[in-house]
Design a protein around this motif. Structure first.
Motif, short mmCIF file in Angstrom:
data_model
loop_
_atom_site.label_atom_id
_atom_site.label_comp_id
_atom_site.label_asym_id
_atom_site.label_seq_id
_atom_site.Cartn_x
_atom_site.Cartn_y
_atom_site.Cartn_z
N HIS A 38 0.82 -1.22 0.00
CA HIS A 38 0.00 0.00 0.00
C HIS A 38 0.85 1.26 0.00
CE1 HIS A 38 -3.91 -1.77 0.07
NE2 HIS A 38 -3.60 -2.53 1.10
N SER A 39 2.06 1.18 0.56
CA SER A 39 2.93 2.35 0.56
C SER A 39 3.68 2.51 -0.77
CB SER A 39 3.93 2.28 1.71
OG SER A 39 4.87 1.26 1.47
N GLY A 40 3.57 1.53 -1.66
CA GLY A 40 4.20 1.62 -2.96
C GLY A 40 5.60 1.04 -3.04
N ILE A 41 6.11 0.50 -1.93
CA ILE A 41 7.44 -0.10 -1.93
C ILE A 41 7.40 -1.44 -2.66
CG2 ILE A 41 9.26 -1.09 -0.47
CD1 ILE A 41 8.59 1.12 1.57
N LEU A 42 6.34 -2.21 -2.43
CA LEU A 42 6.17 -3.50 -3.11
C LEU A 42 5.08 -3.39 -4.16
CD1 LEU A 42 6.29 -6.06 -0.14
CD2 LEU A 42 8.16 -5.29 -1.61
N MET A 43 5.28 -4.10 -5.26
CA MET A 43 4.29 -4.15 -6.33
C MET A 43 3.60 -5.52 -6.30
SD MET A 43 4.58 -1.32 -7.74
CE MET A 43 5.57 -0.08 -6.97
N ALA A 44 2.60 -5.68 -7.13
CA ALA A 44 1.82 -6.92 -7.16
C ALA A 44 2.70 -8.13 -7.45
CB ALA A 44 0.70 -6.82 -8.19
N HIS A 45 3.69 -7.99 -8.33
CA HIS A 45 4.55 -9.14 -8.65
C HIS A 45 5.42 -9.53 -7.45
CE1 HIS A 45 7.27 -5.79 -9.71
NE2 HIS A 45 8.26 -6.63 -9.43
N HIS A 46 5.77 -8.57 -6.60
CA HIS A 46 6.51 -8.89 -5.37
C HIS A 46 5.64 -9.74 -4.45
CE1 HIS A 46 8.72 -4.92 -6.16
NE2 HIS A 46 9.61 -5.88 -6.33
N VAL A 47 4.41 -9.31 -4.28
CA VAL A 47 3.48 -10.02 -3.38
C VAL A 47 3.20 -11.42 -3.92
CG1 VAL A 47 1.19 -9.98 -2.34
CG2 VAL A 47 2.49 -7.85 -2.56
N ALA A 48 3.03 -11.52 -5.24
CA ALA A 48 2.77 -12.84 -5.84
C ALA A 48 3.96 -13.78 -5.61
CB ALA A 48 2.48 -12.69 -7.33
N ALA A 49 5.18 -13.29 -5.81
CA ALA A 49 6.37 -14.12 -5.58
C ALA A 49 6.48 -14.52 -4.12
CB ALA A 49 7.62 -13.39 -6.03
N PHE A 141 14.51 -10.14 -6.82
CA PHE A 141 15.42 -11.23 -7.10
C PHE A 141 14.66 -12.55 -7.17
CE2 PHE A 141 18.98 -14.05 -5.56
CZ PHE A 141 19.83 -13.84 -6.64
N LEU A 142 13.75 -12.76 -6.23
CA LEU A 142 12.93 -13.96 -6.20
C LEU A 142 12.07 -14.06 -7.45
CD1 LEU A 142 12.28 -16.34 -4.25
CD2 LEU A 142 10.44 -14.94 -3.34
N THR A 143 11.46 -12.95 -7.85
CA THR A 143 10.62 -12.92 -9.06
C THR A 143 11.43 -13.31 -10.29
OG1 THR A 143 9.23 -11.21 -8.11
CG2 THR A 143 9.12 -11.47 -10.48
N GLN A 144 12.63 -12.76 -10.41
CA GLN A 144 13.48 -13.08 -11.56
C GLN A 144 13.83 -14.56 -11.60
OE1 GLN A 144 16.89 -10.52 -11.28
NE2 GLN A 144 15.68 -8.66 -11.60
N HIS A 145 14.08 -15.14 -10.45
CA HIS A 145 14.44 -16.56 -10.42
C HIS A 145 13.23 -17.46 -10.65
CE1 HIS A 145 18.69 -16.38 -9.91
NE2 HIS A 145 18.51 -15.37 -9.08
N TYR A 146 12.05 -17.05 -10.22
CA TYR A 146 10.86 -17.82 -10.58
C TYR A 146 10.61 -17.74 -12.08
CZ TYR A 146 9.22 -18.99 -5.88
OH TYR A 146 9.09 -19.52 -4.63
N ASP A 147 10.81 -16.57 -12.67
CA ASP A 147 10.61 -16.42 -14.11
C ASP A 147 11.59 -17.27 -14.91
OD1 ASP A 147 8.55 -14.65 -13.68
OD2 ASP A 147 9.75 -12.85 -14.08
N ALA A 148 12.80 -17.44 -14.41
CA ALA A 148 13.84 -18.21 -15.11
C ALA A 148 13.92 -19.67 -14.65
CB ALA A 148 15.19 -17.54 -14.91
N MET A 149 13.05 -20.08 -13.76
CA MET A 149 13.11 -21.42 -13.19
C MET A 149 12.92 -22.48 -14.28
SD MET A 149 10.89 -22.98 -10.04
CE MET A 149 11.66 -21.94 -8.82
#
Length: 156
Positions: A38-49, A141-149
């Motif tokens: 909600h503060s804008g630090i995290l985006m939806a893809h962060h929360v999903a990861a 970093f986690l999102t990038q590694h899930y995308d490349a998994m």
């Protein structure tokens, strides 16, 4: 300094009650993650990861049931739940090998144990004012590694 609860066994959270009155283990969004989104630090893809990692951690490490698998039609042992559990374990191990213990402890503290940001920051020796950005970077970093998994890790 006292050890962070993430240094020991994770604390089980209570099951949630679903619309039909039964209980199942869901992957809730902790208040910390919700506030950072909600503060804008995290985006939806962060929360999903983060939620995906937490689900794999709960299934693969803590031994909880898969909240997305309702296999009530199989009268005997079904390979499907076992395959799903192995998929969670394999994805967990893959990510663990990449991020290591220190950053995994941050994810456990935030996503499993629902600890406040200040507690996490003091234990890992980061400035609390920057801990939200550290968490965002970790989740990027986690999102990038899930995308490349590799594809074989998604089977289950």
């Amino acid at each position: 300094m006292s050890p962070l609860p993430a240094d020991g066994p994770a604390i089980l959270s209570a099951p949630t009650t679903v619309h039909d009155g039964t209980s199942e283990w869901a992957t809730p969004v902790p208040a910390l993650i919700d506030a950072l989104q909600h503060s804008g630090i995290l985006m939806a893809h962060h929360v999903a990861a983060a939620r995906f990692w937490a689900t794999d951690y709960r299934i693969g490490v803590m031994g909880q049931e898969d909240p997305y698998l309702v296999d009530r039609t199989s009268p005997g042992l079904s390979a499907r739940p076992l395959n799903r559990r192995m998929g969670s374990i394999n994805r967990y191990r893959y990510i663990h090998d990449i991020i290591g213990n220190r950053y995994e402890r941050i994810l456990i503290a935030a996503m499993i144990n629902n600890q406040p940001l200040n507690e996490i920051a003091s234990h890992v020796h980061y400035d609390p004012r920057h801990m939200g950005s550290v968490l965002a970077l970790l989740l990027d970093f986690l999102t990038q590694h899930y995308d490349a998994m590799p594809g074989h890790l998604w089977r289950g």
